[in-house]
Design a protein around this motif. Structure first.
Motif, PDB file in Angstrom:
ATOM      1  N   MET A   1       0.713  -0.914   0.025  1.00  0.00           N
ATOM      2  CA  MET A   1      -0.017  -0.163  -0.098  1.00  0.00           C
ATOM      3  C   MET A   1       0.817   1.328  -0.029  1.00  0.00           C
ATOM      4  N   GLN A   2       2.005   1.148   0.327  1.00  0.00           N
ATOM      5  CA  GLN A   2       3.051   2.383   0.532  1.00  0.00           C
ATOM      6  C   GLN A   2       3.239   3.048  -0.895  1.00  0.00           C
ATOM      7  N   HIS A   3       3.457   1.897  -2.014  1.00  0.00           N
ATOM      8  CA  HIS A   3       3.830   2.375  -3.195  1.00  0.00           C
ATOM      9  C   HIS A   3       2.401   3.502  -3.737  1.00  0.00           C
ATOM     10  N   ILE A   4       1.302   2.995  -3.243  1.00  0.00           N
ATOM     11  CA  ILE A   4       0.286   3.879  -3.827  1.00  0.00           C
ATOM     12  C   ILE A   4       0.280   5.309  -3.112  1.00  0.00           C
ATOM     13  N   VAL A   5       0.525   5.031  -1.671  1.00  0.00           N
ATOM     14  CA  VAL A   5       0.665   6.565  -0.818  1.00  0.00           C
ATOM     15  C   VAL A   5       1.887   7.339  -1.707  1.00  0.00           C
ATOM     16  N   ASP A   6       3.052   6.703  -2.018  1.00  0.00           N
ATOM     17  CA  ASP A   6       3.892   7.492  -2.811  1.00  0.00           C
ATOM     18  C   ASP A   6       3.265   8.092  -4.136  1.00  0.00           C
ATOM     19  N   ASN A   9       0.884  10.842  -3.298  1.00  0.00           N
ATOM     20  CA  ASN A   9       1.588  12.135  -2.638  1.00  0.00           C
ATOM     21  C   ASN A   9       2.521  12.676  -3.908  1.00  0.00           C
ATOM     22  N   ASN A  10       3.126  12.084  -4.738  1.00  0.00           N
ATOM     23  CA  ASN A  10       3.822  12.685  -6.037  1.00  0.00           C
ATOM     24  C   ASN A  10       2.810  13.441  -6.759  1.00  0.00           C
ATOM     25  N   LYS A  11       1.523  13.450  -6.807  1.00  0.00           N
ATOM     26  CA  LYS A  11       0.458  13.875  -7.424  1.00  0.00           C
ATOM     27  C   LYS A  11      -0.044  15.078  -6.611  1.00  0.00           C
ATOM     28  N   SER A  12       0.665  15.162  -5.487  1.00  0.00           N
ATOM     29  CA  SER A  12       0.043  16.173  -4.225  1.00  0.00           C
ATOM     30  C   SER A  12      -1.539  16.393  -4.262  1.00  0.00           C
ATOM     31  N   GLU A  44      -9.897  18.335  -9.075  1.00  0.00           N
ATOM     32  CA  GLU A  44      -8.857  17.857  -9.932  1.00  0.00           C
ATOM     33  C   GLU A  44      -7.954  16.953  -9.240  1.00  0.00           C
ATOM     34  N   ALA A  45      -7.761  16.815  -7.730  1.00  0.00           N
ATOM     35  CA  ALA A  45      -7.022  16.137  -7.293  1.00  0.00           C
ATOM     36  C   ALA A  45      -7.717  14.606  -6.739  1.00  0.00           C
ATOM     37  N   LEU A  46      -9.178  15.042  -6.817  1.00  0.00           N
ATOM     38  CA  LEU A  46      -9.868  13.738  -6.681  1.00  0.00           C
ATOM     39  C   LEU A  46      -9.846  12.969  -7.866  1.00  0.00           C
ATOM     40  N   HIS A  47     -10.050  13.666  -9.078  1.00  0.00           N
ATOM     41  CA  HIS A  47      -9.804  12.542 -10.139  1.00  0.00           C
ATOM     42  C   HIS A  47      -8.576  11.974 -10.225  1.00  0.00           C
ATOM     43  N   ASP A  48      -7.384  12.742  -9.948  1.00  0.00           N
ATOM     44  CA  ASP A  48      -5.951  12.087  -9.946  1.00  0.00           C
ATOM     45  C   ASP A  48      -5.977  10.995  -9.033  1.00  0.00           C
ATOM     46  N   THR A  49      -6.642  11.066  -8.107  1.00  0.00           N
ATOM     47  CA  THR A  49      -6.793   9.972  -6.732  1.00  0.00           C
ATOM     48  C   THR A  49      -7.474   8.850  -7.359  1.00  0.00           C
TER      49      THR A  49
END
Length: 299
Positions: A1-6, A9-12, A44-49
């Motif tokens: 799961m940490q790689h998804i967090v990364d 976070n890279n997408k802020s 926009e961040a929601l769509h990236d998420t």
């Protein structure tokens, strides 16, 4: 799961945490950890998420300010996305407003009263968000969301978005099309209000707030009304007639102030609350032949 967090976070995208205790985000202070908790800082961040979560087949649940919500002690597997800060924009255009799904109802009612806009007085004291209010057609004191909504920007479970008109929402008593037929969540909404007298608007809101303080147990952690009123009956009155006010299972207690509220009287668990809900359902069915339907959303 940490790689998804990364990746997130890279997408802020906003706040991202692992194993977040959801009792911190519900008004009844019950709920185990979410594997992944995200509070997007923009649409926009929601769509990236959502794009990242879909890439990894992570199931998603959306919550607002945590009122009218009951989450298991075991928590929620996958991702929980909270509509809050970042989805709380407000644009006032004369007597129409555009407001984000994460905007708190109480604050919205107070802010627009300063512009002498009337229509949200019923929401004074309701501890929810705009998105949740649209989802369940929240209301009180003879009014509800359906009476003022023009259209709502909806995020559907497949990740698509669409503006739905008031008619498209198929509002009914504490119901909308989003709950079953077209499952989705309100990103933002447009409301039609009307110019009014500021003093009269504030007086009406304060009256509703005082009524809630005097009749509902908001001094304790609770989830709001547990059941929809089986009209013409009222859920709280039926519970009171059955002598169930004050009845307690574990740390959960039926409020002595209002029979349609269950409060966390200590370290209440999800199962304590569910046991009380089942008890009320059985007693009301046995004595009145009425099938009680929960208003609180149970995950």
């Amino acid at each position: 799961m940490q790689h998804i967090v990364d990746k997130l976070n890279n997408k802020s995208v906003g706040k991202v945490t692992l194993n977040e205790p959801l009792k911190k985000h519900t008004t009844i202070k019950i709920g185990g950890p979410a594997d992944l908790f995200i509070r997007p800082n923009s649409i926009e961040a929601l769509h990236d998420t959502l794009e990242i979560l879909r890439e990894h087949d992570i199931p998603v649940r959306v919550i607002g300010r945590g009122s009218n919500l009951l989450i298991p002690d075991e928590g929620i597997r996958g991702a929980v996305i909270q509509f809050g800060k970042g989805l709380d924009h407000l644009v006032v255009n004369e007597d129409q407003i555009l407001v984000g799904g994460g905007y708190p109802l109480v604050r919205l009612a107070a802010i627009i009263s300063r512009d002498e806009l009337s229509g949200f007085e019923f929401a004074g004291g309701i501890p929810g968000s705009v998105g949740g209010a649209v989802f369940m057609n929240a209301g009180a004191h003879g009014s509800d969301i359906s009476k003022i909504l023009v259209k709502a920007h909806i995020l559907f479970e497949d990740g698509t978005t669409e503006w739905l008109s008031n008619e498209d929402m198929k509002f009914d008593y504490r119901k909308s099309v989003l709950q079953n037929e077209r499952k989705g969540y309100c990103l933002e909404a447009v409301f039609q209000l009307q110019k009014g007298n500021k003093k009269e608007i504030l007086a009406e809101m304060n009256k509703h707030k005082d009524y809630r303080r005097e009749t509902q147990p908001w001094d304790y952690p609770c989830a709001g009304s547990i059941f929809r009123n089986p009209l013409p009956n009222h859920a709280g009155q039926l519970v009171e007639e059955l002598g169930l006010k004050g009845h307690q299972i574990g740390g959960a207690k039926i409020s002595e102030m209002h029979g349609n509220f269950i409060v966390n009287d200590g370290d209440a668990s999800y199962h304590d609350v569910m046991a009380l809900i089942q008890l009320i359902k059985e007693q009301v069915k046995e004595n009145y032949d009425i099938d009680m339907v929960t208003e609180v959303e149970i995950l």
